[in-house]
Design an enzyme around this catalytic site. Structure first.
Site, PDB file in Angstrom:
ATOM      1  N   ARG A  45      -2.339  -2.383   2.656  1.00  0.00           N
ATOM      2  CA  ARG A  45      -1.187  -2.220   1.741  1.00  0.00           C
ATOM      3  C   ARG A  45       0.126  -2.060   2.490  1.00  0.00           C
ATOM      4  NH1 ARG A  45      -2.647  -0.635  -3.825  1.00  0.00           N
ATOM      5  NH2 ARG A  45      -4.386  -2.035  -4.182  1.00  0.00           N
ATOM      6  N   ARG A  56       4.598  -0.792  -2.699  1.00  0.00           N
ATOM      7  CA  ARG A  56       5.625   0.023  -3.381  1.00  0.00           C
ATOM      8  C   ARG A  56       6.368   1.007  -2.503  1.00  0.00           C
ATOM      9  NH1 ARG A  56       1.525   1.300  -8.107  1.00  0.00           N
ATOM     10  NH2 ARG A  56       0.271   1.160  -6.219  1.00  0.00           N
ATOM     11  N   ARG A  96       9.738  -7.185  -6.566  1.00  0.00           N
ATOM     12  CA  ARG A  96       8.820  -6.960  -7.685  1.00  0.00           C
ATOM     13  C   ARG A  96       9.606  -6.923  -8.990  1.00  0.00           C
ATOM     14  NH1 ARG A  96       6.194  -4.966 -11.400  1.00  0.00           N
ATOM     15  NH2 ARG A  96       4.548  -3.403 -11.296  1.00  0.00           N
ATOM     16  N   ASP A 118      -4.080 -10.115  -4.716  1.00  0.00           N
ATOM     17  CA  ASP A 118      -4.937  -9.014  -5.163  1.00  0.00           C
ATOM     18  C   ASP A 118      -6.377  -9.505  -5.271  1.00  0.00           C
ATOM     19  OD1 ASP A 118      -4.512  -6.117  -6.293  1.00  0.00           O
ATOM     20  OD2 ASP A 118      -6.109  -7.027  -7.475  1.00  0.00           O
ATOM     21  N   TYR A 143     -15.122  -3.959 -11.449  1.00  0.00           N
ATOM     22  CA  TYR A 143     -13.942  -4.070 -12.328  1.00  0.00           C
ATOM     23  C   TYR A 143     -14.241  -4.942 -13.553  1.00  0.00           C
ATOM     24  CZ  TYR A 143     -10.944  -1.674  -9.004  1.00  0.00           C
ATOM     25  OH  TYR A 143     -10.384  -0.722  -8.201  1.00  0.00           O
TER      26      TYR A 143
HETATM   27  O1  CP3 Z   1      -2.739  -4.863   1.789  1.00  0.00           O
HETATM   28  C1  CP3 Z   1      -1.770  -5.583   1.425  1.00  0.00           C
HETATM   29  O2  CP3 Z   1      -0.593  -5.307   1.706  1.00  0.00           O
HETATM   30  C2  CP3 Z   1      -2.073  -6.886   0.715  1.00  0.00           C
HETATM   31  C3  CP3 Z   1      -2.043  -6.866  -0.713  1.00  0.00           C
HETATM   32  C4  CP3 Z   1      -3.166  -6.207  -1.519  1.00  0.00           C
HETATM   33  C5  CP3 Z   1      -2.937  -5.639  -2.792  1.00  0.00           C
HETATM   34  N1  CP3 Z   1      -4.145  -5.260  -3.319  1.00  0.00           N
HETATM   35  C6  CP3 Z   1      -1.630  -5.522  -3.448  1.00  0.00           C
HETATM   36  C7  CP3 Z   1      -1.454  -4.663  -4.638  1.00  0.00           C
HETATM   37  C8  CP3 Z   1      -4.540  -6.103  -1.255  1.00  0.00           C
HETATM   38  C9  CP3 Z   1      -5.317  -6.493  -0.016  1.00  0.00           C
HETATM   39  C10 CP3 Z   1      -5.142  -5.511  -2.417  1.00  0.00           C
HETATM   40  C11 CP3 Z   1      -6.593  -5.260  -2.540  1.00  0.00           C
HETATM   41  C12 CP3 Z   1      -7.113  -4.549  -3.710  1.00  0.00           C
HETATM   42  N2  CP3 Z   1      -6.710  -4.636  -5.009  1.00  0.00           N
HETATM   43  C13 CP3 Z   1      -8.236  -3.691  -3.660  1.00  0.00           C
HETATM   44  C14 CP3 Z   1      -9.069  -3.393  -2.433  1.00  0.00           C
HETATM   45  C15 CP3 Z   1      -8.414  -2.423  -1.515  1.00  0.00           C
HETATM   46  C16 CP3 Z   1      -8.312  -1.025  -2.051  1.00  0.00           C
HETATM   47  O3  CP3 Z   1      -7.169  -0.586  -2.296  1.00  0.00           O
HETATM   48  O4  CP3 Z   1      -9.357  -0.362  -2.217  1.00  0.00           O
HETATM   49  C17 CP3 Z   1      -8.456  -3.209  -4.970  1.00  0.00           C
HETATM   50  C18 CP3 Z   1      -9.538  -2.258  -5.405  1.00  0.00           C
HETATM   51  C19 CP3 Z   1      -7.485  -3.834  -5.824  1.00  0.00           C
HETATM   52  C20 CP3 Z   1      -7.363  -3.693  -7.300  1.00  0.00           C
HETATM   53  C21 CP3 Z   1      -6.057  -3.148  -7.733  1.00  0.00           C
HETATM   54  N3  CP3 Z   1      -4.829  -3.761  -7.515  1.00  0.00           N
HETATM   55  C22 CP3 Z   1      -5.814  -1.952  -8.444  1.00  0.00           C
HETATM   56  C23 CP3 Z   1      -6.897  -0.962  -8.877  1.00  0.00           C
HETATM   57  C24 CP3 Z   1      -4.437  -1.846  -8.627  1.00  0.00           C
HETATM   58  C25 CP3 Z   1      -3.704  -0.767  -9.415  1.00  0.00           C
HETATM   59  C26 CP3 Z   1      -3.569   0.457  -8.635  1.00  0.00           C
HETATM   60  C27 CP3 Z   1      -2.304   0.449  -7.848  1.00  0.00           C
HETATM   61  O5  CP3 Z   1      -2.350   0.706  -6.611  1.00  0.00           O
HETATM   62  O6  CP3 Z   1      -1.271   0.215  -8.459  1.00  0.00           O
HETATM   63  C28 CP3 Z   1      -3.825  -2.963  -8.019  1.00  0.00           C
HETATM   64  C29 CP3 Z   1      -2.384  -3.272  -7.957  1.00  0.00           C
HETATM   65  C30 CP3 Z   1      -1.762  -3.669  -6.640  1.00  0.00           C
HETATM   66  N4  CP3 Z   1      -2.326  -4.492  -5.696  1.00  0.00           N
HETATM   67  C31 CP3 Z   1      -0.467  -3.282  -6.169  1.00  0.00           C
HETATM   68  C32 CP3 Z   1      -0.278  -3.900  -4.926  1.00  0.00           C
HETATM   69  C33 CP3 Z   1       0.962  -3.849  -4.059  1.00  0.00           C
HETATM   70  C34 CP3 Z   1       0.526  -2.429  -6.933  1.00  0.00           C
HETATM   71  C35 CP3 Z   1       1.147  -3.299  -7.993  1.00  0.00           C
HETATM   72  C36 CP3 Z   1       2.579  -2.956  -8.325  1.00  0.00           C
HETATM   73  O7  CP3 Z   1       3.506  -3.437  -7.640  1.00  0.00           O
HETATM   74  O8  CP3 Z   1       2.768  -2.248  -9.310  1.00  0.00           O
END
Ligand code: CP3
Length: 347
Positions: free
Chosen positions: A24, A28, A37, A74, A150
């Site tokens: 990540r 954010r 965003r 994602d 999911y």
């Molecule tokens: O790592 C990086 O910088 C690359 C981008 C990336 C995102 N998600 C961006 C994201 C990667 C590799 C992921 C993987 C991901 N997504 C996982 C596996 C890794 C982990 O965190 O365990 C999972 C389980 C998800 C599913 C997911 N995506 C959820 C549950 C959520 C909501 C929770 C949250 O953190 O907001 C997301 C959203 C998400 N994916 C955001 C980002 C930057 C936030 C979205 C926003 O801008 O509001």
């Protein structure tokens, strides 16, 4: 510096320096992310805009001295490309159509021709073109178990009981769903490699939910099938497997999936994993994301403790999980500086 330290470690060669990236790292906590965003409107619009998504991928590279960029996307792009309805509700996380019977599994489509996959691949190729020579580009997908959880729950869930019960009882729709996800993951990762991804990471964020032969069947087995297939299609592309929460089972994850590196959550000591993984396999991690959130004197000490556990040529410095959104971007620079300083002090 033209060599890629990450590719050296994953290829069993001595790197010029310890490779660093953060899960990540684009997100954010960065004000420039929040700005793009806002411009994109929604998170998914950002993921599917190759121009904006490649800009976001590059944001941490422009700011910090990192060794890898990770595709901005994602793991839930795959179910959406299979035809499952997906939206991100503000402050609530993802909401998906539930897939928990044979009729729903039968409706799933192959991902090969999906517009979502085409958009992600365009992001990969755009990003690769602008990348500095020493920075490697990581593509990724979610592991079948985590993505299935999911789909079965219809979104985030505290306990994932419905999904875990299915993994234990193995109704025929569950096995069929896992098979479809294995196939989709292979095709999706392969498409990313053809677009320019140099390393692949498979995220099994909920691997820690499963135990014993259920862990074997739903975590190790499906990931091994994907790694085997990728090895055939792209023999030189290394794979990092992050089975978060595998704990004492990381050694088996490494040996049995054939990964070039395993990601390790912060609860586990790297030194103990290192003894259990095959010689050719590196370890990735595992600074506590809360140490990064805290910053200061303690952060530098925690970084040094992590580094002391693993020799340079077998370590990819990273966190045990993603950067917390409330993290001060200055702390990321501090952590990187602490890694570089500690490595310089070593004999
Ligand atoms: O790592 C990086 O910088 C690359 C981008 C990336 C995102 N998600 C961006 C994201 C990667 C590799 C992921 C993987 C991901 N997504 C996982 C596996 C890794 C982990 O965190 O365990 C999972 C389980 C998800 C599913 C997911 N995506 C959820 C549950 C959520 C909501 C929770 C949250 O953190 O907001 C997301 C959203 C998400 N994916 C955001 C980002 C930057 C936030 C979205 C926003 O801008 O509001």
């Amino acid at each position: 510096m033209g060599r890629k330290a990450l590719l050296d470690v994953l290829g069993n060669r001595m790197p010029e320096r310890r490779p660093i990236w953060f899960m990540r790292q684009a997100g954010r906590y960065l004000p420039e992310y929040r700005e793009l965003r806002r411009q994109a409107g929604s998170f998914l619009d950002l993921c599917y805009s190759p121009k904006l998504a490649s800009q976001v991928t590059m944001q941490p590279i422009d700011r910090y001295d990192l060794d890898a960029a990770i595709l901005f996307s994602d793991i839930l792009v795959v179910p959406q490309a299979m035809g499952v309805g997906l939206r991100f509700a503000e402050g609530e996380g993802p909401i998906l159509d539930v897939v928990a019977d044979m009729e729903a599994v039968a409706r799933l489509k192959p991902v090969r021709d999906a517009r979502q996959v085409a958009a992600v691949c365009e992001t990969v190729s755009r990003t690769r073109q602008g990348l500095p020579g020493h920075v490697a580009l990581i593509g990724f997908c979610g592991a079948p178990w985590t993505v299935a959880s999911y789909m079965i729950e219809g979104g985030s869930s505290e306990e994932r009981l419905k999904a875990r019960l299915a993994a234990h009882r193995r109704p025929s729709w569950y096995d069929a769903l896992m098979d479809r996800l294995i196939e989709a993951s292979c095709d999706y990762l392969s498409a990313q490699v053809m677009a320019g991804a140099e390393v692949l990471q498979i995220f099994d964020s909920w691997a820690g939910d499963l135990t014993g032969d259920v862990f074997e069947d739903s975590v190790i087995g499906p990931i091994r099938t994907i790694v085997d297939e990728l090895r055939l299609r792209h023999p030189s592309v290394p794979v990092i497997v992050f089975a978060r929460g595998a704990g004492s089972k990381h050694g088996r994850v490494a040996a049995e999936t054939g990964a070039q590196a395993v990601g390790i959550e912060q609860a586990v000591e790297l030194a103990s994993v290192l003894k259990a993984v095959p010689e050719h396999c590196a370890v990735q991690g595992n600074l506590d994301p809360v140490a990064l959130l805290a910053g200061g004197e303690r952060l530098a000490r925690r970084v040094e403790n992590v580094i002391r556990e693993v020799p340079l040529h077998r370590h990819v410095f990273n966190l045990g999980h993603g950067i917390k959104p409330a993290t001060d971007p200055a702390h990321v620079a501090e952590a990187i500086a602490a890694v570089r300083a500690a490595d310089t002090r070593r004999p």
